[in-house]
Write an enzyme that holds these catalytic residues in place. Structure first.
Site, PDB file in Angstrom:
ATOM      1  CB  SER A  30      -0.934   0.008   1.218  1.00  0.00           C
ATOM      2  OG  SER A  30      -0.196  -0.152   2.406  1.00  0.00           O
ATOM      3  CG  ASN A 117      -3.872  -5.091  12.672  1.00  0.00           C
ATOM      4  OD1 ASN A 117      -3.280  -4.949  11.604  1.00  0.00           O
ATOM      5  ND2 ASN A 117      -4.196  -6.281  13.156  1.00  0.00           N
ATOM      6  CB  THR A 162     -42.647  23.902  -8.883  1.00  0.00           C
ATOM      7  OG1 THR A 162     -43.771  24.333  -9.640  1.00  0.00           O
ATOM      8  CG2 THR A 162     -42.570  24.703  -7.597  1.00  0.00           C
ATOM      9  CG  HIS A 163     -43.398  20.485 -11.745  1.00  0.00           C
ATOM     10  ND1 HIS A 163     -43.541  19.148 -11.450  1.00  0.00           N
ATOM     11  CD2 HIS A 163     -44.167  21.151 -10.838  1.00  0.00           C
ATOM     12  CE1 HIS A 163     -44.385  19.014 -10.443  1.00  0.00           C
ATOM     13  NE2 HIS A 163     -44.761  20.205 -10.033  1.00  0.00           N
ATOM     14  CE  LYS A 290     -20.814  26.486 -26.413  1.00  0.00           C
ATOM     15  NZ  LYS A 290     -20.793  25.059 -26.730  1.00  0.00           N
ATOM     16  CD  GLU A 297     -20.295  22.095 -18.742  1.00  0.00           C
ATOM     17  OE1 GLU A 297     -20.693  21.288 -19.575  1.00  0.00           O
ATOM     18  OE2 GLU A 297     -19.535  23.050 -19.034  1.00  0.00           O
ATOM     19  CE1 TYR A 324      -6.211  -3.591   8.870  1.00  0.00           C
ATOM     20  CE2 TYR A 324      -5.274  -5.760   8.479  1.00  0.00           C
ATOM     21  CZ  TYR A 324      -5.446  -4.441   8.100  1.00  0.00           C
ATOM     22  OH  TYR A 324      -4.861  -3.981   6.943  1.00  0.00           O
ATOM     23  CD  GLN A 329      -2.762  -2.546   1.991  1.00  0.00           C
ATOM     24  OE1 GLN A 329      -2.118  -2.851   2.994  1.00  0.00           O
ATOM     25  NE2 GLN A 329      -2.439  -2.987   0.792  1.00  0.00           N
ATOM     26  CE  LYS A 332      -4.305   2.753   4.904  1.00  0.00           C
ATOM     27  NZ  LYS A 332      -5.222   1.578   4.931  1.00  0.00           N
TER      28      LYS A 332
HETATM   29  N1  ARG Z   1      -1.178  -1.354   5.185  1.00  0.00           N
HETATM   30  C1  ARG Z   1      -2.090  -1.905   6.109  1.00  0.00           C
HETATM   31  C2  ARG Z   1      -3.451  -1.224   5.995  1.00  0.00           C
HETATM   32  O1  ARG Z   1      -3.524  -0.247   5.362  1.00  0.00           O
HETATM   33  C3  ARG Z   1      -1.570  -1.680   7.499  1.00  0.00           C
HETATM   34  C4  ARG Z   1      -2.071  -2.696   8.469  1.00  0.00           C
HETATM   35  C5  ARG Z   1      -1.550  -4.036   8.116  1.00  0.00           C
HETATM   36  N2  ARG Z   1      -1.763  -4.999   9.137  1.00  0.00           N
HETATM   37  C6  ARG Z   1      -1.602  -6.303   8.909  1.00  0.00           C
HETATM   38  N3  ARG Z   1      -1.807  -7.094   9.876  1.00  0.00           N
HETATM   39  N4  ARG Z   1      -1.227  -6.765   7.741  1.00  0.00           N
HETATM   40  O2  ARG Z   1      -4.457  -1.657   6.504  1.00  0.00           O
END
Ligand code: ARG
Length: 466
Positions: A30, A117, A162-163, A290, A297, A324, A329, A332
């Site tokens: 990541s 985690n 309206t409408h 134009k 937009e 977890y 991941q 994000k």
């Molecule tokens: N890169 C991981 C995430 O964004 C961090 C946590 C990873 N934890 C694990 N036990 N692999 O969630």
């Protein structure tokens, strides 16, 4: 980004007997997108080390070494001297590895009593909290611009729809204040969401807590969190706070998108209600005449991706067992893109809205069309003793006559009007004018210019106080 694979480089490599497959390494990493958390990752680590020293898990000397090392790593990143490594997976392990490279064995003690985690959950919350504050300021700038414009245009008359059919005359200021109300609710939702973002997950460790005598209240204090979270399993797996933020963002964007739709319509030759400055528009490569309203937009278009991100996150969470899972991941990129998109759209709108030029003449002309004071005539008849349903019928007939004659009610003679009802007298023309119509709606929430000015004053007071 270096891409070498050697088991020994992995902080978790101990139990593995072969290197990670090169594709799997890239697939599971990541760091390409979570490196934007570096600042908050380091802030969280410094607080963690400070707490560990306070409870005696680290010595003060170790704590100082770690904090200095982390600050050096941060300086390296900010100076562009940091090479992010895919084989170190994510921002957390990259920073920790570089710390250990810099300060030696003490660096390896930083991860005592925590896990990635609870670390990542903490980082996202710290990061999102800062971004919420930036977004709240930008939203306020837009709200302020809207209030100024609404005040300037408090008495400017336009058709209300309206409408998308002409309904009754309204003031442009009143119309703008409708947008203000939506944004004010968005701002409120954002602050409400912030309360639930501002809770510390650190200390949950991998999922069950830790055996060290940690002081979570202290870490929470150091990081400016309102409190530490209650349940370790929930702490590492909860992403409600990100979903709530995305739901705030989807609603905000939906509002901006509706606003955009009107700006696009209004700048067209057919409506011709407003002008946007050239700096917010672009031209066409083939049609020389134009001037396109690209900013509204695009904002309308970008609403789709933000709404999509909300659905992504909801779907991401719906099947996850506690606690977890690596699925998380995937939280994000949707969250980051939501933040970037919202910030961009708000910035463009906050810059553009104060520069909207109302075209009072064409607005008034449009308001005259479409029998916009028909309801006023019905109300006039009611005040003279006619039952509302009968009044509705009478005015309907007068309108049919006007359609056939191509004339507005205000353009008919008294004799012409009186053929529909004998209670119609000379004073009817007071209520058939546009100004009379808007001024008559003089109550809380009504479109009268005085009501718009009062609403602006109340809103300004609340905005400055809040
Ligand atoms: N890169 C991981 C995430 O964004 C961090 C946590 C990873 N934890 C694990 N036990 N692999 O969630």
């Amino acid at each position: 980004m270096s891409d070498q694979t050697k088991t020994s480089e992995k902080p978790w490599g101990g139990r593995f007997s072969e290197p990670t497959d090169a594709f799997v390494e890239r697939f599971t990493a990541s760091v390409g997108f979570d490196q934007r958390l570096y600042h908050h990752d380091i802030t969280g680590s410094i607080a963690h080390a400070t707490m560990l020293a306070a409870v005696g898990v680290l010595t003060d000397a170790e704590r100082d070494q770690i904090i200095n090392g982390l600050n050096e790593v941060k300086a390296d990143i900010e100076a562009g001297r940091f090479e992010w490594s895919v084989s170190l997976e994510d921002v957390h392990m990259n920073i920790e590895a570089r710390l250990t490279e810099r300060i030696g064995i003490t660096g390896k003690k930083l991860h005592t009593g925590r896990s990635r985690n609870d670390q990542v959950a903490t980082d996202i919350r710290l990061y999102l909290r800062d971004e919420i504050d930036v977004i709240a300021d930008e939203l306020k700038r837009l709200q302020t611009g809207l209030l100024d414009l609404a005040e300037r245009e408090a008495a400017t008359i336009m058709p209300g729809f309206t409408h998308l059919q002409t309904a009754q005359p309204v003031t442009f200021g009143h119309h703008l204040m409708a947008w203000y109300e939506m944004l004010a609710r968005d701002a409120e939702r954002l602050q409400d969401c912030r309360k639930r973002v501002n809770v510390l997950p650190l200390g949950a460790a991998a999922l069950a807590g830790t055996t060290y005598p940690i002081d979570r209240a202290m870490t929470a204090r150091l990081l400016g969190f309102d409190r530490a979270s209650e349940n370790s399993l929930d702490s590492v797996s909860d992403r409600d706070f990100a979903i709530e933020f995305c739901s705030f963002a989807a609603l905000l964007m939906t509002h901006l998108s509706r606003f955009s739709e009107e700006l696009v319509l209004w700048t067209s030759a057919q409506f011709d209600f407003i002008d946007l400055p050239d700096r917010f528009c672009t031209g066409s490569s083939i049609m020389p005449q134009k001037k396109n309203p690209d900013v509204p937009e695009l904002v309308r278009g970008k609403t789709g991706r933000v709404n999509g991100h909300l659905i992504s996150l909801l779907t991401l969470m719906k099947g996850q067992p506690l606690a977890y899972n690596k699925d998380n991941q995937e939280d994000k990129e949707p969250l980051f893109d939501t933040i970037d998109t919202v910030k961009g759209c708000l910035r463009a709108y906050a810059d553009m809205v104060p520069a909207i030029a109302a075209k009072a003449g064409p607005m008034r002309e449009a308001a005259k069309k479409g029998f916009s004071t028909a309801t006023d005539l019905a109300d006039y008849l009611v005040k003279k003793g006619v039952a509302f349903r009968d009044a509705h019928e009478i005015v309907g007939k007068a309108v049919a006559f006007g359609v056939a004659e191509s004339r507005d009610l205000s353009e008919m003679t008294l004799a012409e009007l009186a053929q529909f009802s004998d209670v119609i007298a000379d004073d009817v023309f007071d209520v058939l004018t546009l100004d009379g119509s808007v001024q008559a709606r003089n109550h809380l929430g009504g479109t009268a210019p005085d009501q718009v000015r009062a609403a602006v004053t109340r809103a300004r007071k609340q905005l400055l106080g809040g």
